[in-house]
Design a protein around this motif. Structure first.
Motif, PDB file in Angstrom:
ATOM      1  N   LEU B 144      -3.145  -1.653  17.840  1.00 34.23           N
ATOM      2  CA  LEU B 144      -2.269  -1.701  16.668  1.00 34.23           C
ATOM      3  C   LEU B 144      -1.649  -0.341  16.378  1.00 34.23           C
ATOM      4  O   LEU B 144      -0.533  -0.259  15.851  1.00 34.23           O
ATOM      5  CB  LEU B 144      -3.053  -2.165  15.438  1.00 34.23           C
ATOM      6  N   ALA B 148       2.053   0.771  15.019  1.00 37.81           N
ATOM      7  CA  ALA B 148       2.273   1.574  13.814  1.00 37.81           C
ATOM      8  C   ALA B 148       3.108   2.811  14.146  1.00 37.81           C
ATOM      9  O   ALA B 148       4.052   3.148  13.418  1.00 37.81           O
ATOM     10  CB  ALA B 148       0.923   1.976  13.208  1.00 37.81           C
ATOM     11  N   GLU B 161       2.149   5.439   4.603  1.00 37.23           N
ATOM     12  CA  GLU B 161       1.319   4.479   3.889  1.00 37.23           C
ATOM     13  C   GLU B 161       2.036   3.137   3.758  1.00 37.23           C
ATOM     14  O   GLU B 161       1.442   2.065   3.930  1.00 37.23           O
ATOM     15  CB  GLU B 161       1.011   5.048   2.493  1.00 37.23           C
ATOM     16  N   THR B 162       3.324   3.219   3.459  1.00 34.55           N
ATOM     17  CA  THR B 162       4.110   1.997   3.304  1.00 34.55           C
ATOM     18  C   THR B 162       4.193   1.223   4.616  1.00 34.55           C
ATOM     19  O   THR B 162       4.089  -0.003   4.650  1.00 34.55           O
ATOM     20  CB  THR B 162       5.523   2.351   2.801  1.00 34.55           C
ATOM     21  N   TYR B 164       2.024   1.168   7.034  1.00 31.49           N
ATOM     22  CA  TYR B 164       0.747   0.511   7.311  1.00 31.49           C
ATOM     23  C   TYR B 164       0.581  -0.750   6.485  1.00 31.49           C
ATOM     24  O   TYR B 164       0.152  -1.786   6.986  1.00 31.49           O
ATOM     25  CB  TYR B 164      -0.413   1.479   7.048  1.00 31.49           C
ATOM     26  N   TRP B 165       0.918  -0.697   5.221  1.00 30.69           N
ATOM     27  CA  TRP B 165       0.804  -1.894   4.384  1.00 30.69           C
ATOM     28  C   TRP B 165       1.721  -3.009   4.882  1.00 30.69           C
ATOM     29  O   TRP B 165       1.337  -4.171   4.945  1.00 30.69           O
ATOM     30  CB  TRP B 165       1.133  -1.576   2.913  1.00 30.69           C
ATOM     31  N   ARG B 166       2.921  -2.648   5.255  1.00 30.08           N
ATOM     32  CA  ARG B 166       3.857  -3.685   5.694  1.00 30.08           C
ATOM     33  C   ARG B 166       3.427  -4.283   7.038  1.00 30.08           C
ATOM     34  O   ARG B 166       3.619  -5.475   7.284  1.00 30.08           O
ATOM     35  CB  ARG B 166       5.276  -3.113   5.753  1.00 30.08           C
ATOM     36  N   LEU B 167       2.837  -3.455   7.864  1.00 30.92           N
ATOM     37  CA  LEU B 167       2.267  -3.993   9.113  1.00 30.92           C
ATOM     38  C   LEU B 167       1.144  -4.987   8.776  1.00 30.92           C
ATOM     39  O   LEU B 167       1.028  -6.058   9.392  1.00 30.92           O
ATOM     40  CB  LEU B 167       1.737  -2.835   9.973  1.00 30.92           C
ATOM     41  N   HIS B 168       0.353  -4.635   7.778  1.00 30.18           N
ATOM     42  CA  HIS B 168      -0.715  -5.537   7.305  1.00 30.18           C
ATOM     43  C   HIS B 168      -0.128  -6.871   6.833  1.00 30.18           C
ATOM     44  O   HIS B 168      -0.671  -7.939   7.143  1.00 30.18           O
ATOM     45  CB  HIS B 168      -1.461  -4.829   6.161  1.00 30.18           C
ATOM     46  N   PHE B 169       0.974  -6.812   6.129  1.00 32.88           N
ATOM     47  CA  PHE B 169       1.605  -8.056   5.658  1.00 32.88           C
ATOM     48  C   PHE B 169       2.075  -8.902   6.852  1.00 32.88           C
ATOM     49  O   PHE B 169       1.916 -10.133   6.855  1.00 32.88           O
ATOM     50  CB  PHE B 169       2.802  -7.743   4.755  1.00 32.88           C
ATOM     51  N   CYS B 170       2.635  -8.233   7.845  1.00 33.39           N
ATOM     52  CA  CYS B 170       3.112  -8.966   9.034  1.00 33.39           C
ATOM     53  C   CYS B 170       1.944  -9.645   9.755  1.00 33.39           C
ATOM     54  O   CYS B 170       2.066 -10.788  10.219  1.00 33.39           O
ATOM     55  CB  CYS B 170       3.821  -8.022   9.998  1.00 33.39           C
ATOM     56  N   LEU B 171       0.836  -8.964   9.857  1.00 32.90           N
ATOM     57  CA  LEU B 171      -0.328  -9.557  10.507  1.00 32.90           C
ATOM     58  C   LEU B 171      -0.803 -10.779   9.723  1.00 32.90           C
ATOM     59  O   LEU B 171      -1.210 -11.784  10.309  1.00 32.90           O
ATOM     60  CB  LEU B 171      -1.455  -8.524  10.628  1.00 32.90           C
ATOM     61  N   GLY B 172      -0.711 -10.693   8.407  1.00 34.06           N
ATOM     62  CA  GLY B 172      -1.078 -11.851   7.590  1.00 34.06           C
ATOM     63  C   GLY B 172      -0.190 -13.048   7.885  1.00 34.06           C
ATOM     64  O   GLY B 172      -0.664 -14.182   7.935  1.00 34.06           O
ATOM     65  N   MET B 173       1.088 -12.796   8.091  1.00 33.41           N
ATOM     66  CA  MET B 173       1.998 -13.906   8.434  1.00 33.41           C
ATOM     67  C   MET B 173       1.541 -14.594   9.718  1.00 33.41           C
ATOM     68  O   MET B 173       1.587 -15.817   9.830  1.00 33.41           O
ATOM     69  CB  MET B 173       3.426 -13.366   8.613  1.00 33.41           C
ATOM     70  N   HIS B 175      -1.566 -14.541  11.126  1.00 31.78           N
ATOM     71  CA  HIS B 175      -2.899 -15.147  11.021  1.00 31.78           C
ATOM     72  C   HIS B 175      -2.889 -16.442  10.223  1.00 31.78           C
ATOM     73  O   HIS B 175      -3.835 -17.212  10.272  1.00 31.78           O
ATOM     74  CB  HIS B 175      -3.878 -14.163  10.376  1.00 31.78           C
TER      75      HIS B 175
END
Lengths: 215, 215
Positions: B144, B148, B161-162, B164-173, B175
């Motif tokens: 990952l 990033a 920081e932003t 990383y958070w947005r990457l987290h949101f994409c991973l949620g989509m 999963h």
DNA sequence: GTCTATAGATGGATAGAC
DNA sequence: GTCTATCCATCTATAGAC
């Protein structure tokens, strides 16, 4: 013991509540299948037979926690959606709708609250729940339908199909907020992402999702 | 039986492969804890002791499936990211980076492919995996990190920081693309959302996530 | 290597005393 | 209602025959 207004005596209610709380906590932290009835009664400080006496079975206990917590969550979301509707002449903008969807589970997840356990429980129920729970999740979508309708009203130029998919993406963003995923993000960002700042995270999610919706 | 190049005879390899395939399929469909060694060997048409003989234990079998499939997925993602980098002088745009992240698991999920089982297995591993699997998921983020880094390069004006958070949101989509969630969306949209159109879904996800990233 | 039989452990549920 | 003791089903893992 003296009877309470709902017809149960205080001792019974206390035992039942202790089981409920202990079970929710253990289920949320370890997963449904990794918690035994013995674990629950031991954590609650009650005897082994309590689960079956008060709830009927382990699965019924699970289901009762699930029903109560999802009802509370949906009620709070509906309340916020209604409020947003009132504040915008019955036609709230996308961001206000998404806030009603995101804010309740996020605010409950604040580090200091017991409620954060409830949120993790609900998220786990989506993938680890019993057949009965999955059935409710898949078929009982009336609550989500109100959000979809509001979004359709707010985005008159988007095809309905697109709205539904984007709502699906937003739900994915929420469901990914599990403890383990926060930990992973923390490792990846070398500590730059602070899970504790709930209002900041809410704003980040709204910025991302709103832009995605208006694309 | 004749020896194969890797030193295992064909009978052994066939039995092991049958166990592997049956286990992956059952785990993906029913969940890890809801499948017993008996279920696996029965489905594979081999004897009960095969799992322990070929893999050591049920958990070790689970872990081997997990390692193989995640390695394959990460390799394909890395290949696409590398290709995108080559096509854009080492500085691919956000959309190309996200495509390398989204496309492999989505294309594997095409209705006609056996691979769709592998994707469901991997998604399940995130929430239902053993301690060992969760440890790998949380700590092994090197794959990952490359995404990033690419995103940071593509969005020089955004705070790390932003990103990383947005990457987290994409991973949620990603999963959230489980069978049960697709079913729920299908009920909610009254059939308007067709899970079968993979390339269409990929485009929808890219439109949403790209807009969110550039917000 | 394959298979049967079984050991050994654990879990959900309940009977029956108090 | 609470609690202990226990039943019985089920599971993983393995010993030992072939």
């Amino acid at each position: 013991m003296p009877a309470t207004p709902d017809g149960e005596d205080a001792g019974e209610a206390a035992t039942k509540a202790a089981v409920f709380t202990a079970a929710e906590r253990l289920f949320a932290l370890r997963g449904f299948q990794n918690v035994s009835v013995r674990d629950i009664t031991s954590e609650a400080g009650v005897n082994l037979a309590s689960v079956n006496y008060h709830f009927g079975s382990k699965d019924a206990l699970l289901f009762e926690i699930f029903r109560r917590r999802t009802a509370e969550l949906n009620r709070e979301r509906a309340r916020m959606l209604h409020e947003a509707s009132d504040n915008h002449q019955g036609k709230p903008p996308v961001r206000a709708i998404l806030e009603a969807l995101f804010a309740p589970p996020l605010r409950w997840a604040a580090p200091s609250l017991d409620r954060r356990i409830s949120v993790q429980f609900i998220i786990r129920a989506r993938s680890e729940g019993t057949e009965e729970m999955r059935d409710v999740l898949v078929k009982d979508v009336s609550h989500l339908a109100r959000f979809a309708d509001a979004l359709i009203l707010a985005c008159p130029d988007l095809p309905r199909e697109t709205i539904y998919w984007r709502l699906h993406f937003c739900l994915g963003m929420i469901h990914n907020n599990r403890f383990a995923e926060f930990d992973r993000l923390h490792v990846l960002s070398d500590g730059a992402t602070r899970e504790g700042d709930i209002e900041g995270l809410l704003k980040r999610m709204l910025d991302f999702a709103e832009a995605g919706f208006l694309a």
